[in-house]
Design a protein around this motif. Sequence first.
Motif, PDB file in Angstrom:
ATOM      1  N   ASP A 112       0.826  -1.210   0.000  1.00  0.00           N
ATOM      2  CA  ASP A 112       0.000   0.000   0.000  1.00  0.00           C
ATOM      3  C   ASP A 112       0.857   1.256   0.000  1.00  0.00           C
ATOM      4  OD1 ASP A 112      -2.243  -1.565  -0.028  1.00  0.00           O
ATOM      5  OD2 ASP A 112      -2.698  -1.313   2.100  1.00  0.00           O
ATOM      6  N   THR A 115       2.223   1.807  -3.538  1.00  0.00           N
ATOM      7  CA  THR A 115       1.284   2.060  -4.628  1.00  0.00           C
ATOM      8  C   THR A 115       0.290   3.173  -4.348  1.00  0.00           C
ATOM      9  OG1 THR A 115      -0.169   0.339  -3.789  1.00  0.00           O
ATOM     10  CG2 THR A 115       1.419  -0.304  -5.471  1.00  0.00           C
ATOM     11  N   LYS A 116      -0.110   3.371  -3.108  1.00  0.00           N
ATOM     12  CA  LYS A 116      -1.188   4.317  -2.822  1.00  0.00           C
ATOM     13  C   LYS A 116      -0.727   5.677  -2.335  1.00  0.00           C
ATOM     14  CE  LYS A 116      -4.618   0.820  -1.801  1.00  0.00           C
ATOM     15  NZ  LYS A 116      -5.549   0.280  -0.815  1.00  0.00           N
TER      16      LYS A 116
END
Length: 162
Positions: A112, A115-116
């Motif tokens: 996470d 990617t986020k």
Amino acid sequence: MVNDMETDIDTPVDDYGVLKGDLVFIRNNENLMQAIDQIQETLASVNREYEKYPNFTAEEKVRFDTLCAFCVNSLFWMHEKMLGRPNTVMDDIKADLDRVREAMKRLQTIHDNLTKRPRLDQPAAQRFVRAGLYDANNAESNKQNDAPPNKKKRREKKAEPE
């Protein structure tokens, strides 16, 4: 009622011998057989995926390894539970399952974060800063004074005679 049961279940009721009248047992046994078939299908697909293991990325390898460790520990826990092992053995298996679960959570957190999270466009930020600091009218005076652009100059107070 037994005849109704024969139509619902793939296995004939006669295969259960003395227990052919115990519908709950027959239903539970059939559910267990279906679950075992699903586990076998899943293990077969994992085996097929393992052939592609050398081509996996590092993250895919970690996901695959943690998933396999969790599945094996879960199956072993179920086996030991069915055999009625003492709680000391079960506690060790639960500790391993918790450790693998924590590793899976840590892997998800890392994924996470990569990617986020928002990314800064550094070249664009440098252009904004450069454009905000540059003043075309004062460019020559700033170069002469060696002062950074847009720096406020202080007004000096005139000393009053005493």
